[in-house]
Design a protein around this motif. Structure first.
Motif, PDB file in Angstrom:
ATOM      1  N   ARG A 134       0.884  -1.239  -0.038  1.00  0.00           N
ATOM      2  CA  ARG A 134      -0.087  -0.008   0.147  1.00  0.00           C
ATOM      3  C   ARG A 134       0.782   1.372   0.061  1.00  0.00           C
ATOM      4  N   VAL A 135       0.270   2.265  -0.849  1.00  0.00           N
ATOM      5  CA  VAL A 135       1.051   3.583  -0.658  1.00  0.00           C
ATOM      6  C   VAL A 135       1.054   4.051   0.537  1.00  0.00           C
ATOM      7  N   ARG A 136       1.885   4.498   1.376  1.00  0.00           N
ATOM      8  CA  ARG A 136       1.923   4.949   2.913  1.00  0.00           C
ATOM      9  C   ARG A 136       2.475   6.394   2.838  1.00  0.00           C
ATOM     10  N   GLY A 137       3.257   6.996   1.703  1.00  0.00           N
ATOM     11  CA  GLY A 137       3.708   8.267   1.812  1.00  0.00           C
ATOM     12  C   GLY A 137       3.853   8.686   0.294  1.00  0.00           C
ATOM     13  N   TYR A 138       4.013   9.998  -0.064  1.00  0.00           N
ATOM     14  CA  TYR A 138       4.232  10.529  -1.311  1.00  0.00           C
ATOM     15  C   TYR A 138       5.133  11.803  -1.221  1.00  0.00           C
ATOM     16  N   LEU A 139       5.872  12.149  -2.255  1.00  0.00           N
ATOM     17  CA  LEU A 139       6.407  13.357  -2.252  1.00  0.00           C
ATOM     18  C   LEU A 139       6.330  13.950  -3.831  1.00  0.00           C
ATOM     19  N   LEU A 140       5.353  15.114  -4.040  1.00  0.00           N
ATOM     20  CA  LEU A 140       5.681  15.878  -5.224  1.00  0.00           C
ATOM     21  C   LEU A 140       6.511  16.698  -5.486  1.00  0.00           C
ATOM     22  N   CYS A 141       7.125  16.887  -6.538  1.00  0.00           N
ATOM     23  CA  CYS A 141       8.322  17.968  -6.574  1.00  0.00           C
ATOM     24  C   CYS A 141       8.035  18.601  -7.998  1.00  0.00           C
ATOM     25  N   HIS A 142       8.780  19.440  -8.535  1.00  0.00           N
ATOM     26  CA  HIS A 142       8.707  19.895  -9.805  1.00  0.00           C
ATOM     27  C   HIS A 142       9.793  21.087  -9.849  1.00  0.00           C
ATOM     28  N   PRO A 143      10.407  21.283 -10.996  1.00  0.00           N
ATOM     29  CA  PRO A 143      10.975  22.750 -11.231  1.00  0.00           C
ATOM     30  C   PRO A 143      10.173  23.761 -11.011  1.00  0.00           C
ATOM     31  N   TRP A 144      10.989  24.734 -10.469  1.00  0.00           N
ATOM     32  CA  TRP A 144      10.297  26.219 -10.381  1.00  0.00           C
ATOM     33  C   TRP A 144      11.175  27.213 -10.145  1.00  0.00           C
ATOM     34  N   ARG A 145      10.689  28.439 -10.236  1.00  0.00           N
ATOM     35  CA  ARG A 145      11.630  29.469 -10.064  1.00  0.00           C
ATOM     36  C   ARG A 145      11.912  29.961  -8.586  1.00  0.00           C
ATOM     37  N   ALA A 146      13.045  30.147  -8.235  1.00  0.00           N
ATOM     38  CA  ALA A 146      13.715  30.234  -6.888  1.00  0.00           C
ATOM     39  C   ALA A 146      13.041  31.390  -6.157  1.00  0.00           C
ATOM     40  N   ASN A 147      12.772  31.336  -4.905  1.00  0.00           N
ATOM     41  CA  ASN A 147      12.162  32.427  -4.001  1.00  0.00           C
ATOM     42  C   ASN A 147      10.935  32.635  -4.076  1.00  0.00           C
ATOM     43  N   GLN A 148      10.322  31.885  -5.225  1.00  0.00           N
ATOM     44  CA  GLN A 148       8.838  32.246  -5.311  1.00  0.00           C
ATOM     45  C   GLN A 148       7.769  31.119  -5.419  1.00  0.00           C
ATOM     46  N   PRO A 149       7.692  30.654  -4.359  1.00  0.00           N
ATOM     47  CA  PRO A 149       6.940  29.370  -4.223  1.00  0.00           C
ATOM     48  C   PRO A 149       5.415  29.394  -5.068  1.00  0.00           C
ATOM     49  N   PRO A 150       4.996  28.378  -5.568  1.00  0.00           N
ATOM     50  CA  PRO A 150       3.424  28.405  -6.366  1.00  0.00           C
ATOM     51  C   PRO A 150       2.419  28.478  -5.398  1.00  0.00           C
ATOM     52  N   SER A 151       1.409  29.060  -6.018  1.00  0.00           N
ATOM     53  CA  SER A 151       0.201  29.082  -5.258  1.00  0.00           C
ATOM     54  C   SER A 151      -0.522  27.780  -4.638  1.00  0.00           C
ATOM     55  N   LEU A 152      -0.930  27.589  -3.842  1.00  0.00           N
ATOM     56  CA  LEU A 152      -1.694  26.520  -3.406  1.00  0.00           C
ATOM     57  C   LEU A 152      -3.012  26.356  -4.194  1.00  0.00           C
ATOM     58  N   SER A 153      -3.436  25.101  -4.361  1.00  0.00           N
ATOM     59  CA  SER A 153      -4.778  24.615  -4.927  1.00  0.00           C
ATOM     60  C   SER A 153      -4.977  25.715  -6.311  1.00  0.00           C
ATOM     61  N   VAL A 154      -4.075  25.693  -7.103  1.00  0.00           N
ATOM     62  CA  VAL A 154      -4.062  26.478  -8.210  1.00  0.00           C
ATOM     63  C   VAL A 154      -3.555  25.494  -9.396  1.00  0.00           C
ATOM     64  N   THR A 155      -4.306  24.947 -10.345  1.00  0.00           N
ATOM     65  CA  THR A 155      -3.679  23.915 -11.444  1.00  0.00           C
ATOM     66  C   THR A 155      -2.757  24.829 -12.263  1.00  0.00           C
ATOM     67  N   MET A 156      -1.411  24.314 -12.369  1.00  0.00           N
ATOM     68  CA  MET A 156      -0.460  24.899 -13.255  1.00  0.00           C
ATOM     69  C   MET A 156      -0.663  24.600 -14.799  1.00  0.00           C
ATOM     70  N   THR A 157      -0.541  25.585 -15.545  1.00  0.00           N
ATOM     71  CA  THR A 157      -0.238  25.195 -17.184  1.00  0.00           C
ATOM     72  C   THR A 157       0.856  24.881 -17.651  1.00  0.00           C
ATOM     73  N   ALA A 158       1.967  25.467 -16.714  1.00  0.00           N
ATOM     74  CA  ALA A 158       3.239  25.233 -17.340  1.00  0.00           C
ATOM     75  C   ALA A 158       4.284  25.444 -16.026  1.00  0.00           C
ATOM     76  N   LEU A 159       5.360  24.621 -16.215  1.00  0.00           N
ATOM     77  CA  LEU A 159       6.287  25.155 -15.004  1.00  0.00           C
ATOM     78  C   LEU A 159       6.906  26.114 -15.093  1.00  0.00           C
ATOM     79  N   ALA A 160       7.184  27.156 -14.097  1.00  0.00           N
ATOM     80  CA  ALA A 160       7.615  28.269 -14.017  1.00  0.00           C
ATOM     81  C   ALA A 160       9.068  28.511 -13.770  1.00  0.00           C
ATOM     82  N   GLY A 161       9.967  28.182 -14.901  1.00  0.00           N
ATOM     83  CA  GLY A 161      11.347  28.341 -14.374  1.00  0.00           C
ATOM     84  C   GLY A 161      11.807  27.069 -13.875  1.00  0.00           C
ATOM     85  N   ALA A 162      13.246  26.928 -13.904  1.00  0.00           N
ATOM     86  CA  ALA A 162      13.879  25.719 -13.366  1.00  0.00           C
ATOM     87  C   ALA A 162      15.192  26.052 -12.392  1.00  0.00           C
TER      88      ALA A 162
END
Length: 165
Positions: A54-82
């Protein structure tokens, strides 16, 4: 004890969503469309920990721009930087806490990021998690983005990845 870390597959989402609901009490859990969006945009950067089938844990990651965390509960159309490897969400079921599941997921992600050439990992620590992240080597870092949507006490944190590969 055999914990298997592997990439997320479509059939994992019901268990992932159940773990999210179990773990987040100070924040409204993100909807499935927002959670699965991370794995759609960055499928190589999202993992689950499986124990006893059974799945007991998860970690979701992605490339993004530094020092500008993405908004919560918003579907992203693209990754904002790397500029950094962003750890969006790590959660572990109470059934396996204390067994090193979070550390195994984190080690997988940081090794991946370092091998891909990222120089930093970033995240927003929520609820009571800043202490956990400090123990993993993350330090508070400045951001101009308001963290109000992440809840009281949220802290933007970063970790240099030099030498982890």
């Amino acid at each position: 004890m055999s914990i298997q870390i592997r990439s997320i597959s479509p059939q994992d989402w019901p268990q992932i969503m159940a773990i999210q609901a179990e773990c987040y009490h100070q924040l409204t859990p993100e909807p499935l469309s927002v959670m699965s969006n991370k794995a759609e945009l960055a499928p190589d950067c999202c993992w689950v920990a499986e124990y006893q089938g059974r799945v007991r844990g998860y970690l979701l990651c992605h490339p993004w721009r530094a020092n500008q965390p993405p908004s919560l509960s918003v579907t992203m159309t693209a990754l904002a930087g790397a500029q950094e490897f962003y750890l969006h969400d790590l959660a572990v079921s109470a059934e396996v806490r204390g067994m090193g599941v979070g550390q195994r997921l984190l080690a997988t992600a940081l090794t991946f990021a370092s091998n891909k050439g990222y120089r930093h990992a970033g995240l927003v620590a929520v609820q009571d998690a800043p202490t956990f992240w400090r123990k993993q080597g993350f330090v508070p870092s400045a951001t101009t983005k308001s963290l109000a949507e992440y809840g009281e006490g949220a802290v933007y944190m970063r970790l240099p990845l030099a030498g982890l590969a």
